[in-house]
Write a protein that holds these residues in place. Structure first.
Motif, PDB file in Angstrom:
ATOM      1  N   PHE A 207     -59.256 -79.991 -30.043  1.00  0.00           N
ATOM      2  CA  PHE A 207     -59.827 -80.318 -28.585  1.00  0.00           C
ATOM      3  C   PHE A 207     -59.210 -81.485 -27.872  1.00  0.00           C
ATOM      4  CE2 PHE A 207     -63.366 -82.173 -26.360  1.00  0.00           C
ATOM      5  CZ  PHE A 207     -63.532 -81.010 -25.441  1.00  0.00           C
ATOM      6  N   ALA A 208     -59.041 -82.545 -28.838  1.00  0.00           N
ATOM      7  CA  ALA A 208     -58.567 -83.913 -28.221  1.00  0.00           C
ATOM      8  C   ALA A 208     -57.115 -83.655 -27.641  1.00  0.00           C
ATOM      9  CB  ALA A 208     -58.628 -84.822 -29.168  1.00  0.00           C
ATOM     10  N   ALA A 209     -56.362 -82.899 -28.470  1.00  0.00           N
ATOM     11  CA  ALA A 209     -55.106 -82.491 -27.979  1.00  0.00           C
ATOM     12  C   ALA A 209     -55.171 -81.766 -26.503  1.00  0.00           C
ATOM     13  CB  ALA A 209     -54.330 -81.655 -28.721  1.00  0.00           C
ATOM     14  N   LEU A 210     -56.127 -80.682 -26.314  1.00  0.00           N
ATOM     15  CA  LEU A 210     -56.169 -80.094 -25.127  1.00  0.00           C
ATOM     16  C   LEU A 210     -56.749 -80.850 -24.099  1.00  0.00           C
ATOM     17  CD1 LEU A 210     -55.889 -77.239 -23.706  1.00  0.00           C
ATOM     18  CD2 LEU A 210     -57.901 -76.728 -24.343  1.00  0.00           C
ATOM     19  N   GLN A 211     -57.521 -81.794 -24.415  1.00  0.00           N
ATOM     20  CA  GLN A 211     -58.159 -82.758 -23.529  1.00  0.00           C
ATOM     21  C   GLN A 211     -56.867 -83.658 -22.690  1.00  0.00           C
ATOM     22  OE1 GLN A 211     -61.347 -84.726 -25.509  1.00  0.00           O
ATOM     23  NE2 GLN A 211     -62.916 -84.578 -23.771  1.00  0.00           N
ATOM     24  N   ALA A 212     -56.149 -84.329 -23.927  1.00  0.00           N
ATOM     25  CA  ALA A 212     -54.974 -85.067 -23.318  1.00  0.00           C
ATOM     26  C   ALA A 212     -54.000 -84.250 -22.408  1.00  0.00           C
ATOM     27  CB  ALA A 212     -54.137 -85.448 -24.678  1.00  0.00           C
ATOM     28  N   HIS A 213     -53.831 -83.089 -22.619  1.00  0.00           N
ATOM     29  CA  HIS A 213     -52.791 -82.202 -22.093  1.00  0.00           C
ATOM     30  C   HIS A 213     -53.604 -81.848 -20.727  1.00  0.00           C
ATOM     31  CE1 HIS A 213     -50.450 -78.649 -20.740  1.00  0.00           C
ATOM     32  NE2 HIS A 213     -51.646 -77.986 -20.482  1.00  0.00           N
ATOM     33  N   SER A 214     -54.877 -81.793 -20.529  1.00  0.00           N
ATOM     34  CA  SER A 214     -55.250 -81.568 -19.215  1.00  0.00           C
ATOM     35  C   SER A 214     -55.456 -82.426 -18.324  1.00  0.00           C
ATOM     36  CB  SER A 214     -56.954 -81.093 -19.638  1.00  0.00           C
ATOM     37  OG  SER A 214     -57.600 -82.222 -19.669  1.00  0.00           O
ATOM     38  N   TYR A 215     -55.045 -83.756 -18.831  1.00  0.00           N
ATOM     39  CA  TYR A 215     -54.859 -85.021 -17.526  1.00  0.00           C
ATOM     40  C   TYR A 215     -53.487 -84.989 -17.287  1.00  0.00           C
ATOM     41  CZ  TYR A 215     -59.485 -86.706 -18.425  1.00  0.00           C
ATOM     42  OH  TYR A 215     -60.721 -86.796 -18.604  1.00  0.00           O
ATOM     43  N   ILE A 216     -53.213 -85.006 -15.950  1.00  0.00           N
ATOM     44  CA  ILE A 216     -52.033 -85.402 -15.387  1.00  0.00           C
ATOM     45  C   ILE A 216     -51.881 -86.904 -14.960  1.00  0.00           C
ATOM     46  CG2 ILE A 216     -50.230 -84.676 -13.467  1.00  0.00           C
ATOM     47  CD1 ILE A 216     -51.710 -82.141 -13.312  1.00  0.00           C
ATOM     48  N   GLY A 217     -50.853 -87.523 -15.525  1.00  0.00           N
ATOM     49  CA  GLY A 217     -50.871 -88.903 -15.343  1.00  0.00           C
ATOM     50  C   GLY A 217     -50.736 -89.509 -14.040  1.00  0.00           C
ATOM     51  N   ASP A 218     -49.784 -88.778 -13.257  1.00  0.00           N
ATOM     52  CA  ASP A 218     -49.682 -89.165 -11.793  1.00  0.00           C
ATOM     53  C   ASP A 218     -50.474 -88.568 -10.784  1.00  0.00           C
ATOM     54  OD1 ASP A 218     -48.434 -86.811 -11.931  1.00  0.00           O
ATOM     55  OD2 ASP A 218     -46.352 -87.691 -11.006  1.00  0.00           O
ATOM     56  N   TYR A 219     -51.482 -87.629 -11.333  1.00  0.00           N
ATOM     57  CA  TYR A 219     -52.020 -86.878 -10.214  1.00  0.00           C
ATOM     58  C   TYR A 219     -52.975 -87.613  -9.040  1.00  0.00           C
ATOM     59  CZ  TYR A 219     -55.209 -83.015  -8.407  1.00  0.00           C
ATOM     60  OH  TYR A 219     -55.887 -82.198  -7.710  1.00  0.00           O
ATOM     61  N   LEU A 220     -53.527 -88.679  -9.528  1.00  0.00           N
ATOM     62  CA  LEU A 220     -54.412 -89.499  -8.610  1.00  0.00           C
ATOM     63  C   LEU A 220     -53.352 -90.389  -7.767  1.00  0.00           C
ATOM     64  CD1 LEU A 220     -56.982 -90.401  -7.173  1.00  0.00           C
ATOM     65  CD2 LEU A 220     -56.923 -92.153  -9.194  1.00  0.00           C
ATOM     66  N   LEU A 221     -52.417 -91.103  -8.281  1.00  0.00           N
ATOM     67  CA  LEU A 221     -51.597 -92.121  -7.745  1.00  0.00           C
ATOM     68  C   LEU A 221     -50.620 -91.426  -6.662  1.00  0.00           C
ATOM     69  CD1 LEU A 221     -50.730 -94.778 -10.279  1.00  0.00           C
ATOM     70  CD2 LEU A 221     -52.611 -94.909  -8.510  1.00  0.00           C
ATOM     71  N   GLU A 222     -49.992 -89.985  -7.072  1.00  0.00           N
ATOM     72  CA  GLU A 222     -49.279 -89.286  -6.360  1.00  0.00           C
ATOM     73  C   GLU A 222     -49.629 -89.048  -4.750  1.00  0.00           C
ATOM     74  OE1 GLU A 222     -46.856 -85.117  -6.938  1.00  0.00           O
ATOM     75  OE2 GLU A 222     -48.883 -85.140  -6.606  1.00  0.00           O
ATOM     76  N   ASN A 223     -50.909 -88.828  -4.625  1.00  0.00           N
ATOM     77  CA  ASN A 223     -51.395 -88.599  -3.458  1.00  0.00           C
ATOM     78  C   ASN A 223     -53.140 -88.889  -3.686  1.00  0.00           C
ATOM     79  OD1 ASN A 223     -51.900 -87.546  -0.849  1.00  0.00           O
ATOM     80  ND2 ASN A 223     -51.945 -85.763  -1.449  1.00  0.00           N
ATOM     81  N   PRO A 224     -53.557 -90.032  -3.387  1.00  0.00           N
ATOM     82  CA  PRO A 224     -54.705 -90.429  -3.512  1.00  0.00           C
ATOM     83  C   PRO A 224     -55.888 -90.048  -2.627  1.00  0.00           C
ATOM     84  CG  PRO A 224     -53.563 -92.425  -2.929  1.00  0.00           C
ATOM     85  CD  PRO A 224     -52.660 -91.168  -3.097  1.00  0.00           C
ATOM     86  N   THR A 225     -56.024 -88.876  -2.485  1.00  0.00           N
ATOM     87  CA  THR A 225     -56.927 -88.410  -1.456  1.00  0.00           C
ATOM     88  C   THR A 225     -58.345 -88.568  -2.046  1.00  0.00           C
ATOM     89  OG1 THR A 225     -56.772 -86.212  -2.295  1.00  0.00           O
ATOM     90  CG2 THR A 225     -55.278 -86.659  -0.799  1.00  0.00           C
ATOM     91  N   LEU A 226     -59.293 -88.150  -1.165  1.00  0.00           N
ATOM     92  CA  LEU A 226     -60.495 -88.315  -1.434  1.00  0.00           C
ATOM     93  C   LEU A 226     -61.037 -87.061  -2.508  1.00  0.00           C
ATOM     94  CD1 LEU A 226     -63.596 -89.295  -0.600  1.00  0.00           C
ATOM     95  CD2 LEU A 226     -63.837 -87.509   1.003  1.00  0.00           C
ATOM     96  N   ASP A 227     -60.258 -85.990  -2.162  1.00  0.00           N
ATOM     97  CA  ASP A 227     -60.696 -84.696  -3.289  1.00  0.00           C
ATOM     98  C   ASP A 227     -60.225 -85.327  -4.390  1.00  0.00           C
ATOM     99  OD1 ASP A 227     -61.854 -83.039  -1.379  1.00  0.00           O
ATOM    100  OD2 ASP A 227     -60.122 -82.472  -0.342  1.00  0.00           O
ATOM    101  N   ARG A 228     -58.726 -85.892  -4.660  1.00  0.00           N
ATOM    102  CA  ARG A 228     -58.356 -86.006  -5.681  1.00  0.00           C
ATOM    103  C   ARG A 228     -59.263 -87.331  -6.466  1.00  0.00           C
ATOM    104  NH1 ARG A 228     -51.810 -85.258  -6.462  1.00  0.00           N
ATOM    105  NH2 ARG A 228     -51.693 -83.394  -5.200  1.00  0.00           N
ATOM    106  N   HIS A 229     -59.738 -88.112  -5.823  1.00  0.00           N
ATOM    107  CA  HIS A 229     -60.766 -89.097  -6.376  1.00  0.00           C
ATOM    108  C   HIS A 229     -61.846 -88.404  -6.950  1.00  0.00           C
ATOM    109  CE1 HIS A 229     -58.666 -92.333  -3.771  1.00  0.00           C
ATOM    110  NE2 HIS A 229     -58.672 -92.991  -5.211  1.00  0.00           N
ATOM    111  N   ALA A 230     -62.421 -87.384  -6.229  1.00  0.00           N
ATOM    112  CA  ALA A 230     -63.779 -86.899  -6.684  1.00  0.00           C
ATOM    113  C   ALA A 230     -63.494 -85.943  -7.837  1.00  0.00           C
ATOM    114  CB  ALA A 230     -64.194 -85.830  -5.692  1.00  0.00           C
ATOM    115  N   GLU A 231     -62.097 -85.114  -8.038  1.00  0.00           N
ATOM    116  CA  GLU A 231     -61.936 -84.266  -9.046  1.00  0.00           C
ATOM    117  C   GLU A 231     -61.850 -85.091 -10.267  1.00  0.00           C
ATOM    118  OE1 GLU A 231     -59.331 -81.387  -6.388  1.00  0.00           O
ATOM    119  OE2 GLU A 231     -58.330 -82.317  -8.003  1.00  0.00           O
ATOM    120  N   THR A 232     -61.037 -86.231 -10.070  1.00  0.00           N
ATOM    121  CA  THR A 232     -60.898 -87.121 -11.241  1.00  0.00           C
ATOM    122  C   THR A 232     -62.160 -87.831 -11.761  1.00  0.00           C
ATOM    123  OG1 THR A 232     -58.618 -87.831 -10.545  1.00  0.00           O
ATOM    124  CG2 THR A 232     -59.395 -89.099 -12.436  1.00  0.00           C
TER     125      THR A 232
END
Length: 397
Positions: free
Chosen positions: A309-334
């Motif tokens: 489960f911890a492995a799947l949790q780690a896989h589910s995060y994208i390291g640059d998802y927020l910084l690539e395009n720090p929109t309001l929606d990406r902030h809210a999703e994170t």
């Protein structure tokens, strides 16, 4: 992502469509569940053409991306608006919450699937519904990852089922695969909720809240801190390197450890596939009535469930998802994703707009006839095509 550590025997729950109950179910979905997920506005596009396919009695699978817990409730509402008798394949866990809930789900044409094993009952039920001309909703991502703008690799199960059905349809009937793009957008008022919610998250891991810190820095600091806790829990120390490198290393290391003890499935390649293979193996051991595990073995098996489960949790995060395009929606999703991982369920503090777009239906029967898809082994090609179509839709909505 919700932590799954159950070792309950699986009981298949078939669809038990009750026409008298459907209006009540649609009303409850609209008045209660969509409000729970704060869907203040729902926009949909492309479903009139879809209705024509269904009215012909063709085999139709609707394949949406899966990025939010509101997804099936939104699809149910859209189906009701367009008079589509949608059936759904849903994870077994939602039927195990309560008996009344399971009865209501089945009454709405929803049936269970065990995502961790070869659930032949679910596959046969799906094929039977499609052959009867009843439209079926299946989520090819399988899990909810809370990043609407990036798809996780799709599973081939959706394509495989439709190809099997296409080969058995009578003359004049066709099989269709419909990509469905779904997006949830937040209003500007959600920004005012970040400070308080991040403070609760920081307090959850024993940190002093830092409301004066910029939101981007605060989210990344919190995410790195949570990751360090997981690394220390399972690896003995916090990792080094970029956030994505640490996430990848934690995921691959935990899966390799468990596979070293439980064996691996050569057909399982991606992290989600490897996780499902291990969950299947572990639960099979936990439920083995001939070789009942000792208490020590049971603890070890449950610990390995936690690892995958911890492995799947780690896989589910994208390291640059927020910084690539720090929109309001990406902030809210994170923030929502962190809330689910630390509290068990995300918050929905403000109203959201859901937009659902049905893309051009893929005529799978014609693709087979034209040789675009081989009769055998075409699931991979069809899945790749579906992924391309979904990405095209998501880039525009």
């Amino acid at each position: 992502m919700r932590r799954l550590r159950n070792d309950l025997p699986y009981t298949f729950r078939p669809p038990l469509w009750r026409s008298w109950f459907r209006p009540l179910g649609l009303w409850a979905n609209r008045r209660i569940l969509l409000k729970k997920y704060r869907i203040g506005q729902l926009e949909n596009e492309g479903f009139d053409e879809l209705g024509k396919l269904v009215s012909q009695g063709d085999a139709v699978i609707l394949a949406p991306n899966h990025a939010d817990h509101a997804d099936p409730h939104v699809m149910l509402e859209v189906g009701g608006r367009h008079h589509l008798p949608l059936h759904f394949m849903a994870a077994r866990e939602v039927f195990e919450i309560s008996k009344r809930g399971a009865w209501a789900l089945q009454s709405m044409g929803i049936f269970s699937v065990d995502r961790d094993g070869p659930d032949l009952s679910a596959i046969k039920t799906a094929m039977g519904l499609l052959q009867q001309g009843k439209p079926l909703v299946m989520y090819p991502e399988g899990e909810i990852y809370h990043h609407h703008e990036r798809l996780d690799p799709l599973h081939e199960g959706v394509a495989s089922i439709l190809l099997k059905v296409a080969a058995k349809l009578p003359e004049g009937k066709r099989a269709w695969l419909v990509p469905i793009g779904m997006r949830f957008r937040h209003g500007p008022e959600v920004e005012a909720t970040f400070n308080e919610r991040l403070s609760r998250l920081e307090d959850r891991i024993g940190w002093t809240p830092r409301p004066a810190m910029p939101v981007d820095d605060r989210i990344l600091r919190l995410g790195s801190g949570v990751l360090a806790l997981k690394e220390t829990e399972f690896l003995g120390k916090a990792g080094t390197g970029s956030l994505q490198e640490r996430l990848d290393y934690l995921c691959s290391t935990l899966l390799a450890e468990v596979e070293g003890r439980r064996g691996s499935d050569p057909r399982a390649v991606t992290p989600p596939e490897r996780v499902r293979a291990q969950r299947y193996r572990i639960r099979k051991c936990l439920l083995d009535e001939k070789n009942v595990p000792t208490e020590k073995q049971r603890i070890e098996l449950l610990d390995d469930l936690d690892r995958v489960f911890a492995a799947l949790q780690a896989h589910s995060y994208i390291g640059d998802y927020l910084l690539e395009n720090p929109t309001l929606d990406r902030h809210a999703e994170t923030v929502m994703k962190l809330e689910e991982d630390l509290f068990g369920f995300p918050e929905y503090p403000t109203s959201r707009v859901a937009r659902v777009v049905a893309g051009e239906a893929l005529n799978v029967s014609q693709m087979l006839a034209d040789g675009e898809l081989p009769a055998k082994g075409g699931a991979g090609i069809l899945t790749t095509t579906l992924e391309e179509k979904l990405n095209q839709i998501l880039s525009k909505i």
